[in-house]
Motif scaffolding. Structure first.
Motif, PDB file in Angstrom:
ATOM      1  N   SER B 254       0.839  -1.153  -0.023  1.00 37.83           N
ATOM      2  CA  SER B 254       0.055  -0.033  -0.168  1.00 37.83           C
ATOM      3  C   SER B 254       0.834   1.140   0.031  1.00 37.83           C
ATOM      4  N   GLY B 255       0.322   2.301  -0.387  1.00 35.62           N
ATOM      5  CA  GLY B 255       1.207   3.683  -0.517  1.00 35.62           C
ATOM      6  C   GLY B 255       1.782   3.958   0.868  1.00 35.62           C
ATOM      7  N   SER B 256       1.112   3.635   2.142  1.00 37.90           N
ATOM      8  CA  SER B 256       1.926   3.984   3.312  1.00 37.90           C
ATOM      9  C   SER B 256       2.856   3.071   3.551  1.00 37.90           C
ATOM     10  N   GLU B 257       2.830   1.910   3.068  1.00 34.99           N
ATOM     11  CA  GLU B 257       3.953   0.724   3.316  1.00 34.99           C
ATOM     12  C   GLU B 257       4.938   1.184   2.729  1.00 34.99           C
ATOM     13  N   GLY B 258       4.723   1.772   1.318  1.00 36.21           N
ATOM     14  CA  GLY B 258       6.127   2.162   0.508  1.00 36.21           C
ATOM     15  C   GLY B 258       6.675   3.187   0.901  1.00 36.21           C
ATOM     16  N   ASP B 259       5.952   4.264   1.592  1.00 34.31           N
ATOM     17  CA  ASP B 259       6.572   5.481   2.179  1.00 34.31           C
ATOM     18  C   ASP B 259       7.710   4.894   3.388  1.00 34.31           C
ATOM     19  N   LYS B 260       7.145   3.920   4.040  1.00 30.94           N
ATOM     20  CA  LYS B 260       8.209   3.431   4.795  1.00 30.94           C
ATOM     21  C   LYS B 260       9.315   2.824   4.356  1.00 30.94           C
TER      22      LYS B 260
END
Lengths: 291, 260
Positions: B254-260
């Protein structure tokens, strides 16, 4: 701290990147293999092959980049990466050098000499403790090959190493060739040097080739350079036999890093080391019986 | 008595900078120990120059050993490594080399050396298990647009202003062309490698932008918008299928995981 209950029998050889595919493919009969972790940290493919080899051979990790003598401290990121490799291949030894290589954030890609005095001893003691705590195991320190000494040294190299062992519980990697080179270059008795080392602390022995140059510091004299680019010289074999008499048989490694020959030539050197050990131990046994 | 810190500073300056002040009075060895410092100077310079030349053999082929060796000697003095893993040293060498006097005769030298640097790294990568198309079909369309994809570690996207991949192929195939037409032209290159092998493929501009954006952590929708800006006829759905079919995708986040 991990105790090492397993030890290789028979001499090992240094495994360099150009040889690794051959060793994976042919699985030569050799006591053990030693690698420089710095060659693997940015090479996932080589690490994958090394991991495979670690299922079949004892592996020793011999760092050239953990600079225990640097006043700027240990490069913790590098140490962490070495730890990850160590965790992955579970080596039989992890070792490094009595030297420094970094200054002000620069890595000088050489093993630079240290003065043997209390200030250096305290610094290195702290760094060896840090390395051992981070790796969770005992670290082996190798005696350097020397071309230069310091007026500020207050003790001999053997005294310095003995004190370091006493303070940190580390072991020593006695590079017999380095001992020979240093003694020749710095003008002291190498047999006395070997006799001064704490025998119980010797965990591993190295043997490697050197080259001879004219000593520009003393025209007409010779200087021995630790190039690891030649076969082991006869006087070093003789000194090795003396070291075995003094320390007992120790896991021994053949180093050859430049002008690397066919792997078979390394195996022949390793076999010769085994012969020297067998011959020396047999002679010792006969002497003991006669006494 | 100088401290260890002072001793190491003097020693460093003698080895890297050839400055003898300070160290000369501290060292012993032979009748003139300062002459033996040359061994450490040589170890430093030769080992790093050799390492650089070993990393850029195609660049040496292109520009000649004397020119690249001389540039490497200057580079190691001006830009010492900062970490003990020498395989990671030299990323800035293409830029340095191309700024050396004489490099202007090879205007594509920097791009060529940069391609070689990347090839050297992708060739030692290890492929990860790819995600299959079936795994994508389990995600609804709206959610999929906001997903971020991880690509294989051995893939790079390089936009070059010269067709240097053609030149690299000449080097790799040891072809000595009688004449070789070479003029500036955009080249959108996907270089992919693993376990000692690598290959280079040309992409069109929009496909390149889509893949490069994904490799940089853009969500699928953002990568598609960028590609559509370059070519309004770009088909993001088909492009995504191609990326997956080539085994390039190793994880869907998900986008938020990618940000991590």
């Amino acid at each position: 701290m991990t105790s090492i209950s397993r030890l290789p029998s028979g001499a090992g050889v240094g495994l360099r990147l150009p040889q690794i595919a051959e060793v994976v493919a042919t699985r030569p009969s050799v006591g053990w293999l030693e690698i420089h972790p710095e060659n693997f940290l940015a090479n996932p493919h080589a690490t994958e092959l090394l991991t495979e080899l670690s299922q079949h051979y004892f592996i020793s990790v011999h760092s050239v980049g953990i600079s225990i003598g640097s006043v700027g401290g240990i490069d913790r990121l590098h140490l962490k990466r070495v730890r990850a490799l160590v965790d992955r291949i579970n080596p039989v030894f992890v070792s490094g050098h009595l030297a420094w290589s970094t200054y002000g954030g620069e890595y000088l890609n050489d093993l630079l000499p240290l003065p043997y005095n209390l200030e250096a001893l305290r610094l290195i003691e702290a760094h060896v403790r840090e390395v051992q705590e981070t790796l969770g195991r005992r670290y082996l320190i190798e005696n350097p090959s020397s071309y230069i000494g310091f007026r500020t040294s207050m003790m001999s190299e053997a005294e310095f190493l003995s004190e370091l062992v006493g303070r940190t519980g580390c072991q020593l990697l006695c590079d017999v060739s380095n001992a020979y080179i240093s003694a020749q270059n710095m003008g002291y008795d190498v047999y006395q040097y070997i006799d001064s080392l704490p025998a119980d602390a010797i965990g591993e022995v190295h043997l490697g080739g050197f080259t001879v140059e004219e000593d520009e510091a003393s025209p007409g004299a010779e200087l021995l350079i630790d190039t690891h680019a030649a076969a082991i010289a006869e006087p070093v074999w003789n000194l090795y036999a003396h070291a075995i008499r003094r320390f007992g048989a120790r896991p021994t490694l053949i180093e050859w890093d430049n002008n690397i020959p066919l792997f078979a030539a390394l195996l022949a050197e390793a076999a010769h080391a085994d012969e020297v050990v067998a011959g020396t131990m047999a002679l010792e046994a006969r002497c003991a019986d006669a006494c | 008595m100088p401290t260890l810190a002072e001793t190491q500073k003097f020693f460093r300056n003698a080895v890297v900078g050839d400055e003898m002040a300070g160290i000369q009075s501290l060292i012993v060895g032979g009748r003139d120990a300062s002459k033996r410092l040359e061994i450490h100077r040589r170890n430093y310079e030769t080992s790093l120059v050799t390492a650089l030349l070993g990393k850029f053999p195609a660049t040496v082929w292109l520009a000649g050993t004397p020119f690249v060796s001389e540039a490497a000697r200057h580079f190691v003095c001006e830009h010492p490594p900062h970490a003990p893993c020498i395989a990671e040293y030299g990323e800035r060498f293409p830029g340095f080399l191309s700024a050396c006097p004489g490099a202007e005769r090879v205007p594509y030298l920097r791009e060529f050396a940069e391609l070689e640097w990347h090839v050297g790294h992708i060739a030692v990568a290890v492929d990860q298990p790819p995600v299959s198309l079936q795994e994508f079909s389990a995600i609804n369309d709206e959610a999929l647009l906001n997903m971020v994809l991880a690509l294989q570690p051995g893939v790079r996207y390089l936009h070059m202003s010269w067709p240097i991949d053609e030149l690299m192929k000449l080097y790799l195939t040891e072809t000595a062309a009688d004449s070789f037409e070479f003029s500036p032209a955009d080249a959108w290159i996907q270089a992919r490698g693993a376990r000692g092998e690598f290959h280079m493929d040309r992409l069109d501009a929009s496909e390149f932008i889509f893949r490069k954006s994904i490799s940089e952590g853009q969500a699928i929708v953002g990568a598609a918008e960028r590609a559509l800006d370059a070519d309004p006829t770009f088909d993001p759905g088909r492009a995504l299928v191609r990326v997956v079919a080539e085994g390039l995708v190793t994880a869907i986040m998900s986008g938020s995981e990618g940000d991590k």
